[in-house]
Design an enzyme around this catalytic site. Structure first.
Site, short mmCIF file in Angstrom:
data_model
loop_
_atom_site.label_atom_id
_atom_site.label_comp_id
_atom_site.label_asym_id
_atom_site.label_seq_id
_atom_site.Cartn_x
_atom_site.Cartn_y
_atom_site.Cartn_z
N SER A 140 12.16 32.91 -7.64
CA SER A 140 11.77 32.21 -9.26
C SER A 140 10.65 33.29 -9.70
O SER A 140 9.70 33.63 -9.17
CB SER A 140 10.70 30.87 -9.24
OG SER A 140 10.47 30.55 -10.19
N LYS A 166 15.74 33.20 -11.04
CA LYS A 166 15.44 32.44 -12.13
C LYS A 166 14.11 33.04 -12.75
O LYS A 166 13.28 33.39 -12.21
CB LYS A 166 14.91 31.09 -11.35
CG LYS A 166 14.08 30.12 -12.17
CD LYS A 166 14.00 28.79 -11.51
CE LYS A 166 12.57 28.18 -11.55
NZ LYS A 166 12.30 26.90 -10.78
N LYS A 168 11.21 32.58 -15.97
CA LYS A 168 10.60 31.65 -16.37
C LYS A 168 10.55 31.70 -17.81
O LYS A 168 10.19 33.35 -18.24
CB LYS A 168 9.06 31.31 -15.90
CG LYS A 168 9.06 30.88 -14.31
CD LYS A 168 9.07 29.62 -14.46
CE LYS A 168 8.69 28.76 -13.19
NZ LYS A 168 8.78 27.36 -13.01
N ASP A 193 13.96 28.61 -16.61
CA ASP A 193 13.20 27.36 -16.40
C ASP A 193 12.05 27.22 -17.54
O ASP A 193 11.21 28.11 -17.77
CB ASP A 193 12.36 27.47 -15.18
CG ASP A 193 11.72 26.36 -14.51
OD1 ASP A 193 11.75 25.18 -15.57
OD2 ASP A 193 11.09 25.96 -13.53
N GLU A 218 16.66 24.86 -16.83
CA GLU A 218 15.80 23.96 -16.14
C GLU A 218 14.74 23.34 -17.04
O GLU A 218 14.04 23.99 -17.46
CB GLU A 218 15.25 24.67 -14.82
CG GLU A 218 14.63 23.70 -13.94
CD GLU A 218 13.85 24.34 -12.64
OE1 GLU A 218 14.38 25.38 -12.25
OE2 GLU A 218 13.03 23.87 -11.98
N ASP A 243 13.91 18.82 -13.69
CA ASP A 243 13.01 19.11 -12.67
C ASP A 243 11.82 17.93 -12.70
O ASP A 243 11.75 16.97 -12.30
CB ASP A 243 12.38 20.56 -12.59
CG ASP A 243 11.24 20.98 -11.74
OD1 ASP A 243 10.61 19.99 -11.06
OD2 ASP A 243 10.77 21.92 -11.86
N LYS A 267 12.18 18.34 -5.44
CA LYS A 267 11.18 18.75 -4.68
C LYS A 267 10.42 17.79 -4.23
O LYS A 267 9.99 16.83 -4.71
CB LYS A 267 10.01 19.39 -5.57
CG LYS A 267 10.48 20.61 -6.41
CD LYS A 267 9.47 20.99 -7.43
CE LYS A 267 9.81 22.21 -7.99
NZ LYS A 267 8.88 22.60 -9.37
N GLY A 295 10.67 24.48 -5.27
CA GLY A 295 9.25 24.93 -4.41
C GLY A 295 8.28 24.86 -5.48
O GLY A 295 8.37 24.90 -6.69
O1 OSB Z 1 9.10 24.68 -12.33
O2 OSB Z 1 10.13 25.26 -10.59
C1 OSB Z 1 8.86 24.95 -11.22
C2 OSB Z 1 6.36 26.68 -9.11
C3 OSB Z 1 5.21 25.94 -9.33
C4 OSB Z 1 5.48 24.91 -10.14
C5 OSB Z 1 6.75 24.47 -10.50
C6 OSB Z 1 7.58 25.53 -10.48
C7 OSB Z 1 7.48 26.58 -9.58
C8 OSB Z 1 8.41 27.61 -9.38
C9 OSB Z 1 8.12 28.73 -8.21
O3 OSB Z 1 9.33 27.70 -10.27
C10 OSB Z 1 9.11 28.04 -7.07
C11 OSB Z 1 9.05 28.76 -5.62
O4 OSB Z 1 9.33 29.97 -5.41
O5 OSB Z 1 8.05 28.07 -5.06
MG MG Z 2 11.07 23.98 -12.63
#
Ligand code: OSB
Ligand code: MG
Length: 375
Positions: A140, A166, A168, A193, A218, A243, A267, A295
């Site tokens: 991510s 992924k 953001k 995302d 996402e 999510d 999660k 995560g």
């Molecule tokens: O939206 O998935 C999410 C990290 C912190 C809070 C929300 C998200 C995330 C990530 C990172 O996208 C995922 C990771 O590599 O731990």
């Molecule tokens: Mg997310």
């Protein structure tokens, strides 16, 4: 197992690189680490609440309050038979899943150690399958200062062997990034995302991504919305993944019933622990809804729990569970998780328990405040 003692640590660690999302920027990460002691064994858990209430309403400060004033007193001195007891003992607290997860994961670690099992084996025991021994993962990538830098970071992770990327996005920094990434990496699995930063008014924006063959989009809409995601889903080609909106098995049932999504990200932190996460998995598995494991930049403790969860049969898409070096220069837990660049997988720890050992020196160096609760 009589819970003889609980230790709570509020820690801070430098991230290996800044993580920028539609809800803010993190250069360092604070979280809570919790241990349960019983019969000479210690179980570890992590609370992934952050400094600011961006992803969730919980923060490290609210989680400290909820744990020290309510959850820990409700667990201390009690006889834990199985990790599922934690869900029952903490249900008197409304919400606060990130706080609850630290106790839940510590209980899974503790009980699995007692049973001489890996958490993955203990989690999978209700199914006929044995757990997977390796889990497919992606990475991510936070919002970068420019498109060129985004492409450079993607390339760096592809070179390391990650096969699912992924990105953001946030309003104003979305279509251009997605187009540039698709153009530069024609055959790569790319997903976006939105972290709840968009509204139905952005449907045309997402329609203009229809030709990009993205793996999924996402959580574009409100963090507590399910219904409008079902409407957006009928307007766009890109599969929608939820999510933030899915906080329980019952939310998953609602989302499936109204056709709000094509995929669900599970999660443990968001749903209150591994017990509820497995329930969400079961609801989705039965309905044929594909899931993957998300995560929250966890330390090795929290990430070991993600790997165990992702070894269950319903997890068919790569998870946001990257190698240790992607998050921290020095993690508080050992061993490091390494990516196998041949197939973009990470090994599921074989235990006992979570299969990680906490480096007490590193933990104490990272600790901002600590509280011990003797029974
Ligand atoms: O939206 O998935 C999410 C990290 C912190 C809070 C929300 C998200 C995330 C990530 C990172 O996208 C995922 C990771 O590599 O731990
Ligand atoms: Mg997310």
């Amino acid at each position: 197992m009589l819970i003889e003692r609980i230790d709570l640590y509020h820690i801070n660690q430098q991230l290996a690189s800044p993580f920028v999302t539609s809800f803010g920027r993190q250069d360092e990460r604070q979280c809570l680490i919790l241990s349960l002691s019983s019969d000479g064994l210690t179980g570890w858990g992590e609370c992934a609440a952050t400094i600011a209430p961006g992803y969730s309403y919980e923060t490290v400060t609210t989680a400290w309050h909820i744990l020290t004033d309510f959850l820990i007193p409700a667990v201390l001195g009690r006889d834990l038979a199985e990790p599922e007891d934690i869900r029952d003992w903490s249900s008197f607290v409304r919400g606060h899943p990130l706080a609850k997860t630290s106790l839940d994961v510590a209980a899974w670690d503790l009980c699995a150690k007692r049973d001489g099992l890996a958490v993955a084996q203990k989690l999978v025991s209700p199914y006929e399958n044995s757990p997977r021994d390796r889990v497919e993962v992606g990475v991510s990538i936070g919002i970068q200062p420019s498109i060129d830098e985004t492409l450079a970071v993607v390339e760096e992770y592809l070179d390391k062997g990650y096969r699912r990327i992924k990105l953001k996005i946030r309003p104003g920094l979305d279509l251009e990034i997605a187009r540039a990434a698709r153009q530069a990496f024609a055959a790569t699995s790319i997903m976006l995302d939105g972290n709840s930063a968009y509204s139905m008014a952005d449907a045309p924006l997402f329609q203009s991504m229809d030709d990009l063959e993205l793996l999924m989009l996402e959580q574009p809409l409100e963090n507590d919305d399910i219904y409008e995601h079902s409407q957006l889903r009928s307007l766009i080609e890109t599969p929608i993944c939820l999510d933030e909106s899915i906080l329980s098995g019952s939310h998953a049932r609602a989302a499936i019933a109204i056709g709000a999504c094509d995929i669900i990200n599970i999660k443990p932190g968001r749903v209150g622990g591994l017990t509820e996460a497995r329930l969400v998995h079961d609801v989705c598995f039965e309905a044929g809804m594909p899931v993957w494991c998300g995560g929250m930049l966890e330390t090795g403790i929290g990430r070991a729990a993600l790997l165990a969860l992702a070894s269950l049969p319903g997890f068919t898409l790569p998870g946001d569970i990257s190698a240790t070096e992607r998050y921290y220069k020095q993690d508080i837990a050992r061993p490091q998780f390494l990516l196998n660049p041949e197939d973009s997988t990470i090994e599921v720890p074989i235990g006992p328990g979570l299969g990680v050992e906490v480096d007490m020196n590193r933990l104490s160096r990272a600790t901002l405040r600590k509280k011990a609760f003797p029974a």
